[in-house]
Enzyme design. Sequence first.
Site, mmCIF file in Angstrom:
data_model
loop_
_atom_site.group_PDB
_atom_site.id
_atom_site.type_symbol
_atom_site.label_atom_id
_atom_site.label_comp_id
_atom_site.label_asym_id
_atom_site.label_seq_id
_atom_site.Cartn_x
_atom_site.Cartn_y
_atom_site.Cartn_z
ATOM 1 N N CYS A 11 0.870 -1.174 0.000
ATOM 2 C CA CYS A 11 0.000 0.000 0.000
ATOM 3 C C CYS A 11 0.909 1.226 0.000
ATOM 4 C CB CYS A 11 -0.995 -0.006 1.154
ATOM 5 S SG CYS A 11 -0.321 0.185 2.800
ATOM 6 N N CYS A 85 -2.064 1.209 -4.237
ATOM 7 C CA CYS A 85 -0.806 1.845 -4.650
ATOM 8 C C CYS A 85 -0.843 2.268 -6.111
ATOM 9 C CB CYS A 85 0.397 0.963 -4.350
ATOM 10 S SG CYS A 85 0.593 -0.487 -5.391
ATOM 11 N N CYS A 89 3.251 0.392 -8.389
ATOM 12 C CA CYS A 89 3.728 -0.965 -8.142
ATOM 13 C C CYS A 89 4.161 -1.585 -9.458
ATOM 14 C CB CYS A 89 2.617 -1.801 -7.514
ATOM 15 S SG CYS A 89 3.136 -3.454 -7.054
#
Length: 132
Positions: A11, A85, A89
């Site tokens: 996150c 996120c 990512c």
Amino acid sequence: MTTKPSVLFVCVHNAGRSQMAAGFLAHLAGDAIEVRSAGSAPADQLNPAAVAAMAELGIDIADQTPKILTYDTVETSDVVITMGCGDTCPVLPGISYRDWALDDPAGQGLDAVRPIRDEIRTRVEALITELL
């Protein structure tokens, strides 16, 4: 001989959702699954409400620290579970990705964090059933 699966929870701040998920997975699966967590923009410390919510269930995550998400951590994980996120990512072939849409506990009190915690526990229990 098979190797144990590795799960990475991601996150943004690595201070709430991903830390609670990692805490549940470590607590419920023991050493059967390698547990990792990281964030794309880690906070300075864990969310106190997340720490308190987990402590209510006897899971102590207070000693954890937010960690930066690295390419290597993603590359060496079998399952990557993102929690808000977005595009930060890295996506690599051969790795199983899941996105868990969960409310962000940042800035929330304990009463607001408990339902997030409980949803994370439900999802982690299903993940353990799938992986083991």
